[in-house]
Design an enzyme around this catalytic site. Structure first.
Site, PDB file in Angstrom:
ATOM      1  CE  LYS A 196      -3.693   2.077   2.606  1.00 19.26           C
ATOM      2  NZ  LYS A 196      -4.656   2.186   3.737  1.00 19.26           N
ATOM      3  NE  ARG A 206      -5.619  10.540   3.194  1.00 15.63           N
ATOM      4  CZ  ARG A 206      -4.512  10.662   2.675  1.00 15.63           C
ATOM      5  NH1 ARG A 206      -3.902  11.937   2.772  1.00 15.63           N
ATOM      6  NH2 ARG A 206      -3.376   9.550   2.999  1.00 15.63           N
ATOM      7  NE  ARG A 217      -3.503   7.766   6.985  1.00 20.62           N
ATOM      8  CZ  ARG A 217      -4.570   7.725   6.481  1.00 20.62           C
ATOM      9  NH1 ARG A 217      -4.714   7.384   5.292  1.00 20.62           N
ATOM     10  NH2 ARG A 217      -5.614   8.153   7.209  1.00 20.62           N
ATOM     11  CD  GLU A 233       5.917  -4.370   3.740  1.00 29.34           C
ATOM     12  OE1 GLU A 233       5.460  -5.359   4.378  1.00 29.34           O
ATOM     13  OE2 GLU A 233       6.333  -3.279   4.112  1.00 29.34           O
ATOM     14  CE  LYS A 248      -6.576   1.974  -0.945  1.00 26.38           C
ATOM     15  NZ  LYS A 248      -7.112   1.900   0.313  1.00 26.38           N
ATOM     16  CB  SER A 274     -10.833   7.509  -3.693  1.00 32.09           C
ATOM     17  OG  SER A 274      -9.957   8.045  -3.302  1.00 32.09           O
ATOM     18  CE1 TYR A 313     -14.917   3.281  -3.058  1.00 32.26           C
ATOM     19  CE2 TYR A 313     -13.256   3.544  -4.604  1.00 32.26           C
ATOM     20  CZ  TYR A 313     -13.683   3.421  -3.249  1.00 32.26           C
ATOM     21  OH  TYR A 313     -12.881   3.750  -2.315  1.00 32.26           O
TER      22      TYR A 313
END
Length: 323
Positions: A196, A206, A217, A233, A248, A274, A313
């Site tokens: 990610k 958000r 982050r 990972e 992602k 998004s 979505y």
């Protein structure tokens, strides 16, 4: 050599193109992310994501049933609480909005779909980070793991078939797996957000979860320039017990997705996030792109790069087009 070799022969008719198509895109490969807001008495539109809303519990159930009837393969549920605190207490509360919504959907749908839960604290904390903060102001990895374990058990008990730990904490998959097994929840699986990235494309999300984040982050999500790190990972998450892994975002990281698909011994998901959704919707609204063709091309590209399943979505709408 030309003129003996004419690849266009295999493109002459719709039937011919369908016969030799190398990449399939089917409703069962699509997962619909959905938002449910505590205390909402009507769906709340998300301005940066046209067509997407924060659902009430009732409208979430209705929309979920419709998506499953359209053939989508799964649902990923995000909760938007009315109250937040530094520890993200609503995430572990059996009466918190996400856990209540999971129980609603499991009662409504049973095993007719794969019900997934976002196993992360960012929606629930008053600082917007994916974990609890230490005295230095940074995210305390190991203290966060203890909450993830509690959260994972709560979500599994509420009815989730798959948990989606997305916080990028070291050791999160192993801690959640042990907690599930210790609680006797051995059939609950883990879809690990293994790679990610700290992406600019999360902006609309958000808004969707009313994030309280200030800053970024980058101390725990991956550097967009790193690909080998993603494979490390993935290897760690699989070793810790991940049943499937996630990349992602999707579109900006198709190379990482391809490498993951070639290396992973478990199914690979990719999240068409998004900001990627918002770009296409904005361009289509301005008449710059043919919306349906663009959506299907985007989703096909993610499948072609190696995703076994795609969170998007557009899942329910695309499922109807594909059928």
């Amino acid at each position: 050599m030309f003129p003996e070799h004419r690849p266009r022969r295999l493109r002459t008719t719709p039937a011919m193109r369908r016969l030799v198509s190398e990449t399939t895109l089917r409703p069962r490969q699509l997962i619909l992310p959905m938002f449910v807001a505590e205390g909402a008495d009507a769906p709340r539109p998300i301005s940066s994501m046209p067509g997407v809303v924060q659902h009430t519990r009732d409208t979430l159930r209705k929309a979920a049933v419709e998506a499953v009837e359209a053939g989508v393969g799964g649902l990923m549920i995000f909760g938007v609480p009315a109250v937040r605190d530094a520890r993200g207490s609503g995430a572990v509360d059996e009466n918190g909005i996400l856990n209540v919504a999971l129980r609603d959907l499991r009662a409504e749908l049973g095993d007719d779909t794969v019900l997934m839960a976002d196993t992360c604290l960012d929606e629930f904390t008053d600082h917007g980070h994916c974990g609890v903060l230490g005295e230095d102001g940074g995210v305390d990895n190991d203290a966060t793991l203890a909450i993830y374990a509690e959260m994972g058990v709560a979500q599994a008990e509420a009815g989730a078939h798959l948990l989606g730990p997305s916080g990028m904490m070291d050791g999160q998959v192993g801690v959640i797996r042990r907690a599930l097994d210790d609680a006797g929840l051995i059939d609950t699986g883990i879809l690990a957000y293994s790679a990610k990235y700290a992406s600019a494309f999360y902006g609309p999300f958000r808004e969707a979860v009313d994030s309280q984040l200030k800053g970024d982050r980058k101390a725990y999500q991956q550097d967009p320039g790193n690909a080998r790190e993603a494979l490390r990972e993935i290897e760690l998450d699989v070793a810790e017990g991940a049943d499937a892994i996630m990349i992602k975002p999707a579109l900006s990281y198709l190379d990482v997705l391809r490498a993951a698909a070639e290396a992973s011994p478990v199914p690979v998901a990719a999240y068409n996030i998004s900001g990627e959704y918002a770009m296409v919707e904005a361009a289509a609204a301005n008449g710059w792109l043919d919306r349906e063709r663009t959506v299907l091309e985007v989703l096909t590209s993610i499948r072609r790069a190696g995703a076994d399943m795609v969170l998007t979505y557009w899942a329910a709408e695309a499922a109807a087009w594909l059928d």
